[in-house]
Design an enzyme around this catalytic site. Structure first.
Site, PDB file in Angstrom:
ATOM      1  N   TYR A 169      30.364  90.330 -51.941  1.00 60.01           N
ATOM      2  CA  TYR A 169      28.892  89.555 -51.284  1.00 60.01           C
ATOM      3  C   TYR A 169      27.989  89.484 -51.098  1.00 60.01           C
ATOM      4  CZ  TYR A 169      26.327  86.896 -46.841  1.00 60.01           C
ATOM      5  OH  TYR A 169      25.371  86.668 -47.037  1.00 60.01           O
ATOM      6  N   PHE A 186      27.551  98.819 -54.372  1.00 65.61           N
ATOM      7  CA  PHE A 186      27.517  97.722 -53.271  1.00 65.61           C
ATOM      8  C   PHE A 186      28.811  97.912 -52.931  1.00 65.61           C
ATOM      9  CE2 PHE A 186      23.965  95.973 -55.601  1.00 65.61           C
ATOM     10  CZ  PHE A 186      23.067  95.678 -54.431  1.00 65.61           C
ATOM     11  N   ALA A 187      30.106  98.644 -53.461  1.00 65.79           N
ATOM     12  CA  ALA A 187      30.941  98.591 -53.258  1.00 65.79           C
ATOM     13  C   ALA A 187      31.438  99.333 -52.404  1.00 65.79           C
ATOM     14  CB  ALA A 187      31.392  99.180 -54.622  1.00 65.79           C
ATOM     15  N   ASN A 217      37.037 105.735 -50.145  1.00 64.64           N
ATOM     16  CA  ASN A 217      36.350 104.887 -50.859  1.00 64.64           C
ATOM     17  C   ASN A 217      34.958 104.913 -50.751  1.00 64.64           C
ATOM     18  OD1 ASN A 217      36.469 102.458 -52.414  1.00 64.64           O
ATOM     19  ND2 ASN A 217      35.355 102.022 -50.766  1.00 64.64           N
ATOM     20  N   TYR A 255      33.092 104.275 -40.304  1.00 61.28           N
ATOM     21  CA  TYR A 255      32.294 103.431 -41.403  1.00 61.28           C
ATOM     22  C   TYR A 255      30.891 103.767 -41.468  1.00 61.28           C
ATOM     23  CZ  TYR A 255      29.272  99.699 -42.929  1.00 61.28           C
ATOM     24  OH  TYR A 255      28.401  99.414 -44.439  1.00 61.28           O
ATOM     25  N   PHE A 283      20.613  95.035 -41.765  1.00 57.52           N
ATOM     26  CA  PHE A 283      20.839  94.807 -40.799  1.00 57.52           C
ATOM     27  C   PHE A 283      21.615  94.005 -41.211  1.00 57.52           C
ATOM     28  CE2 PHE A 283      18.983  97.117 -37.622  1.00 57.52           C
ATOM     29  CZ  PHE A 283      18.001  98.301 -38.403  1.00 57.52           C
ATOM     30  N   THR A 316      35.522  83.341 -30.981  1.00 64.47           N
ATOM     31  CA  THR A 316      35.254  83.854 -30.104  1.00 64.47           C
ATOM     32  C   THR A 316      33.986  84.782 -29.681  1.00 64.47           C
ATOM     33  OG1 THR A 316      37.779  84.471 -30.341  1.00 64.47           O
ATOM     34  CG2 THR A 316      36.704  85.961 -28.905  1.00 64.47           C
TER      35      THR A 316
HETATM   36  N1  UDP Z   1      30.565  88.109 -33.323  1.00 64.24           N
HETATM   37  C1  UDP Z   1      31.423  87.220 -32.240  1.00 64.24           C
HETATM   38  N2  UDP Z   1      32.487  86.786 -32.400  1.00 64.24           N
HETATM   39  C2  UDP Z   1      32.912  86.867 -33.964  1.00 64.24           C
HETATM   40  C3  UDP Z   1      32.279  88.194 -34.395  1.00 64.24           C
HETATM   41  C4  UDP Z   1      31.333  88.299 -34.241  1.00 64.24           C
HETATM   42  O1  UDP Z   1      30.775  87.617 -30.603  1.00 64.24           O
HETATM   43  O2  UDP Z   1      34.596  86.689 -33.762  1.00 64.24           O
HETATM   44  C5  UDP Z   1      29.214  88.639 -32.871  1.00 64.24           C
HETATM   45  C6  UDP Z   1      29.818  90.565 -32.283  1.00 64.24           C
HETATM   46  O3  UDP Z   1      29.605  90.940 -31.795  1.00 64.24           O
HETATM   47  C7  UDP Z   1      27.999  90.343 -33.098  1.00 64.24           C
HETATM   48  C8  UDP Z   1      27.796  90.012 -34.276  1.00 64.24           C
HETATM   49  O4  UDP Z   1      28.271  88.525 -33.469  1.00 64.24           O
HETATM   50  O5  UDP Z   1      27.606  90.561 -31.477  1.00 64.24           O
HETATM   51  C9  UDP Z   1      27.315  89.962 -35.336  1.00 64.24           C
HETATM   52  O6  UDP Z   1      28.697  90.510 -35.435  1.00 64.24           O
HETATM   53  P1  UDP Z   1      29.091  90.737 -37.200  1.00 64.24           P
HETATM   54  O7  UDP Z   1      30.492  90.907 -37.661  1.00 64.24           O
HETATM   55  O8  UDP Z   1      28.771  89.542 -37.558  1.00 64.24           O
HETATM   56  O9  UDP Z   1      28.173  91.023 -38.103  1.00 64.24           O
HETATM   57  P2  UDP Z   1      27.709  93.446 -37.736  1.00 64.24           P
HETATM   58  O10 UDP Z   1      27.489  93.585 -36.035  1.00 64.24           O
HETATM   59  O11 UDP Z   1      29.076  93.798 -36.532  1.00 64.24           O
HETATM   60  O12 UDP Z   1      27.096  93.863 -38.508  1.00 64.24           O
END
Ligand code: UDP
Length: 329
Positions: free
Chosen positions: A11, A73-74, A92, A141, A169, A206
């Site tokens: 990506y 990036f990998a 990895n 991670y 971010f 969700t």
């Molecule tokens: N989130 C959510 N529903 C989802 C996926 C993510 O409510 O199906 C929320 C998650 O809790 C976080 C924000 O969206 O607060 C961003 O999550 P994402 O997985 O996109 O990126 P992350 O912050 O984990 O890098």
């Protein structure tokens, strides 16, 4: 410069490949295509299908393509999976990266740009997050990325490698012309999943938690356009001329956006309701993360082209609308 883009079919890597070409550089891609997509690469860009931990293969590529700089990036980047299978992440994200770095040192390629993450900060004491704040990752991670930041300091000191580590971010959006975009399998990110819900690819989105100490009760994140991220990787080239130097930059817009506001932006751009289910908090999610990117702005002249969430989500929709099956498998 001749730039080896490791993970260049993924990506962020594939967006960076296009930005490199636009800036007059020559990208060469190394990708094992486990997560990357051949279709994400423009024609004419050399693709080597190999593992970054394969020192003989990487040494051959570095020499043959006269590589000046490596961008890496990998990595595996699923927080939940890193908790259940930490060894996969250490092998990895760390071990394979050590192989890559050892190969670079052996061949004499001395410039390195590394993808780090705001997850190295864990739950920050203060907001926005400034580069020199304490880093206490709360999942494997984030720990693997922090381990690499530390290793890079030591390796640079001893070998004269110069490097930049960017703490991303939330990377979001897609190429403005709609040619490439986000396509993960499995997809876990909020913005693509909101589009999947609109398109009927999933039943509903969700929302993970509505009782956070934030204005609307949902998590706040700093969504930054993938092309803006990519441009920082090129803006740092001049800095890397000095052997043995190391730089760390937080890359975000500085603007916190809630999950609810993302849903609003997706509904606005698609003109459709996002089917939503309100669920429990997701383990390991800090309530609020957003960047202070003053350092990148001041030192690199980095300025985001996409300061608003609507602008970012609009580019993402262009991609998802035209490619409802992603790159196809
Ligand atoms: N989130 C959510 N529903 C989802 C996926 C993510 O409510 O199906 C929320 C998650 O809790 C976080 C924000 O969206 O607060 C961003 O999550 P994402 O997985 O996109 O990126 P992350 O912050 O984990 O890098």
């Amino acid at each position: 410069m001749n730039v080896l883009v490791v993970g260049g079919a993924g990506y962020i890597g594939s967006h960076c490949v296009r930005q490199l070409i636009a800036a007059g550089h020559q990208p060469v891609v190394l990708d094992n295509l486990v997560f990357g997509h051949r279709g994400a690469l423009p024609t004419g860009v050399p693709l080597y299908e190999a593992d970054l931990g394969n020192e003989d293969a990487v040494a051959m590529i570095l020499r043959k393509e006269h590589i000046d700089l490596v961008m890496h990036f990998a990595a595996y980047a699923y927080v939940g999976e890193s908790v259940t299978d930490p060894l996969k992440y250490y092998f990895n994200n760390c071990v394979a990266t050590y192989h890559l770095l050892r190969t670079m040192v052996r061949v004499g390629v001395k410039k390195f740009v590394f993808s780090s993450t705001c997850a190295t900060f864990g739950v920050p004491d203060r907001l926005p997050i400034v580069e020199d704040m304490p880093q206490h990752p709360i999942n494997p991670y984030g720990q693997t990325k922090l381990d690499m930041e530390h290793a890079l300091r030591n390796i640079a000191h001893a070998t004269g490698l110069s490097f930049a580590a960017f703490r991303y971010f939330n990377a979001a959006g897609a190429a403005e012309d709609g040619s490439i975009g986000e396509d993960h399998d499995p997809e876990t990110h909020l913005i693509p999943l909101a589009f999947y819900a609109v398109q009927g690819r999933i039943k509903e989105l969700t929302v993970f938690g509505t009782d956070y100490p934030t204005p609307d009760g949902t998590c706040l994140r700093d969504y930054v356009h993938v092309d803006d991220l990519s441009r920082a990787h090129i803006a740092v080239f001049d800095k890397l001329e000095k052997p043995g130097s190391g730089f760390f930059y937080n890359l975000g817009t500085g603007r916190p956006t809630s999950v609810r506001e993302i849903i609003d932006a997706v509904e606005k751009v698609t003109g459709k309701k996002v089917p939503v289910r309100y669920g429990d908090r997701r383990a390991g999610d800090p309530p609020s993360l957003y960047a202070d990117s003053t350092k990148a702005q001041t030192e690199l002249g980095w300025k985001v082209k996409f300061p608003t969430i609507d602008g970012i989500v609009e580019t993402a929709w262009r991609w998802h609308k035209a490619n409802p099956g992603g790159y196809g498998r």
